[in-house]
Motif scaffolding. Sequence first.
Motif, PDB file in Angstrom:
ATOM      1  N   LEU A 143       0.870  -1.181   0.000  1.00 19.54           N
ATOM      2  CA  LEU A 143       0.000   0.000   0.000  1.00 19.54           C
ATOM      3  C   LEU A 143       0.904   1.228   0.000  1.00 19.54           C
ATOM      4  O   LEU A 143       1.787   1.342   0.856  1.00 19.54           O
ATOM      5  N   PHE A 144       0.669   2.137  -0.949  1.00 23.21           N
ATOM      6  CA  PHE A 144       1.512   3.335  -1.048  1.00 23.21           C
ATOM      7  C   PHE A 144       0.744   4.552  -0.564  1.00 23.21           C
ATOM      8  O   PHE A 144      -0.372   4.816  -1.023  1.00 23.21           O
ATOM      9  N   LEU A 145       1.345   5.301   0.371  1.00 25.66           N
ATOM     10  CA  LEU A 145       0.761   6.528   0.905  1.00 25.66           C
ATOM     11  C   LEU A 145       1.350   7.705   0.137  1.00 25.66           C
ATOM     12  O   LEU A 145       2.508   8.080   0.335  1.00 25.66           O
ATOM     13  N   GLN A 150       5.287   6.950   1.507  1.00 28.06           N
ATOM     14  CA  GLN A 150       5.620   5.796   2.334  1.00 28.06           C
ATOM     15  C   GLN A 150       4.977   4.541   1.760  1.00 28.06           C
ATOM     16  O   GLN A 150       3.837   4.573   1.296  1.00 28.06           O
ATOM     17  N   LEU A 151       5.713   3.443   1.844  1.00 29.81           N
ATOM     18  CA  LEU A 151       5.242   2.153   1.369  1.00 29.81           C
ATOM     19  C   LEU A 151       4.946   1.254   2.570  1.00 29.81           C
ATOM     20  O   LEU A 151       5.832   0.973   3.378  1.00 29.81           O
ATOM     21  N   VAL A 152       3.685   0.821   2.680  1.00 29.16           N
ATOM     22  CA  VAL A 152       3.281  -0.083   3.762  1.00 29.16           C
ATOM     23  C   VAL A 152       3.248  -1.498   3.192  1.00 29.16           C
ATOM     24  O   VAL A 152       2.641  -1.746   2.149  1.00 29.16           O
ATOM     25  N   THR A 153       3.887  -2.426   3.876  1.00 26.43           N
ATOM     26  CA  THR A 153       3.966  -3.801   3.405  1.00 26.43           C
ATOM     27  C   THR A 153       3.378  -4.739   4.451  1.00 26.43           C
ATOM     28  O   THR A 153       3.568  -4.544   5.658  1.00 26.43           O
ATOM     29  N   THR A 154       2.661  -5.758   3.999  1.00 30.93           N
ATOM     30  CA  THR A 154       2.161  -6.801   4.889  1.00 30.93           C
ATOM     31  C   THR A 154       2.863  -8.106   4.546  1.00 30.93           C
ATOM     32  O   THR A 154       3.228  -8.349   3.391  1.00 30.93           O
ATOM     33  N   SER A 155       3.019  -8.958   5.557  1.00 32.43           N
ATOM     34  CA  SER A 155       3.817 -10.166   5.375  1.00 32.43           C
ATOM     35  C   SER A 155       3.174 -11.364   6.063  1.00 32.43           C
ATOM     36  O   SER A 155       2.391 -11.219   6.999  1.00 32.43           O
ATOM     37  N   GLY A 156       3.550 -12.515   5.594  1.00 34.05           N
ATOM     38  CA  GLY A 156       3.104 -13.753   6.220  1.00 34.05           C
ATOM     39  C   GLY A 156       3.732 -14.004   7.566  1.00 34.05           C
ATOM     40  O   GLY A 156       3.321 -14.940   8.265  1.00 34.05           O
ATOM     41  N   ASP A 157       4.720 -13.185   7.957  1.00 34.87           N
ATOM     42  CA  ASP A 157       5.328 -13.356   9.281  1.00 34.87           C
ATOM     43  C   ASP A 157       4.482 -12.721  10.385  1.00 34.87           C
ATOM     44  O   ASP A 157       4.874 -12.737  11.553  1.00 34.87           O
ATOM     45  N   GLY A 158       3.320 -12.137  10.026  1.00 32.59           N
ATOM     46  CA  GLY A 158       2.420 -11.582  11.028  1.00 32.59           C
ATOM     47  C   GLY A 158       2.672 -10.134  11.372  1.00 32.59           C
ATOM     48  O   GLY A 158       2.097  -9.615  12.333  1.00 32.59           O
TER      49      GLY A 158
END
Length: 410
Positions: A143-145, A150-158
Amino acid sequence: MPDIRVGAQIFDIAFHPTESLVYTGLLSGEVKAFSYDEQGNHECKFSVRPSKRSCRAIAVGHDGGKLWAGGKGKALHTIDVATGVVADTRAAAHAAAINRMKPLLPHLLATGDDDGVIKLWDPRKPDAIRAYAQHFDFISDFLFLEDKKQLVTTSGDGTLSVIDVRSKKTEPIAHSEDQEDELLSIVPIKGGQKFVVGTQLGILSIFNRKSGWGDCVDRIPGHPHSVDALCALPSRYPSAQSTVLTGSSDGLMRAVQLFPTKLLGVVADHGDFPVERIAIDQNGEGRWVGSAGHEEVLKLTDLNEIFEDEDDEDEDEKSNGGSEEDSDEGSGDEEDKATAAREDAKREDPDEEEDSDKDEVKEEDEADSSDEEPQQKKRKRKKEQDPLQAMKKRKGRNEVDAEPSFFADL
């Protein structure tokens, strides 16, 4: 619109920013482009296979002239949209399979792989600008703000992290606590002040930008399976600020309203196949929403047919408001005429003026006495409390109370 059969399982979909074109990245390694129109007709524009390995991620440039593709082959391919041919290939762009990519700026592209490594690319240069390794599991979404770059990243590591793309540092400016669940998707709501994150357990986690990125502020249960994909509604719909489209592994794409939580309906049904990608054409402001599962079919659903009732209700409210104002103005003119007539009568007959005053006092007394009972009823209604509001006051910070029957059909 009839389903578009692509001949293989779809890993990713992307729309051209201005034209009626949709691109699909397939398990076979192919990238196929289809044109479509409002009558439901579609046509394959080109099919290219940059790699024999599966194509897991695709992204379209801001001007729509280039299409990037990556996947299990670990290479980053650039496709010329006008000709449908591979214009450039960066071999071994990642050490692991590329799982996600997103264009950020006209000359900036982000890619994420199965090992949690994120890279920023300038398409004009052969090598990556920077690489980030704060995650240790696959990158699931970006997701880019725009306002903060700013770049928001989600991961499988929780966890999720926030990267300032203008900084030369290879460390994130924020990194959340472990949410004890895989984070699979993210989308903004409330004008970018809050963010909804889909998880493996089917819970929607809410992050508040003002509260920081350390932990979520709310958790909304209800989905029976994982929320693999999220998408925001076009801004023209009245409820766009608080409504999202969710793609779940139970095969349903739902429209869910948040704050208060309400299921608006099922937008598309993929049967037993999980919905892993959702996108809306015209840079998220169009009428067609594309969804893809594992059934080798791209579904295009007309949002106007789903949400046309909402637009009609909004127009009815506006028209009703205008009619009330007109009626108020009309009644005001009548009152002015009646007042002028009484003044003329007073000048002609003073005795009648006294009698009329007495009659008016009597009428006012009768009106007051007749109004007493309705006023009491109004006060009683004001004292009544909404049970949902009472439940909200008692809930904890990260809890949401809802009746089990609400989520029975999710």
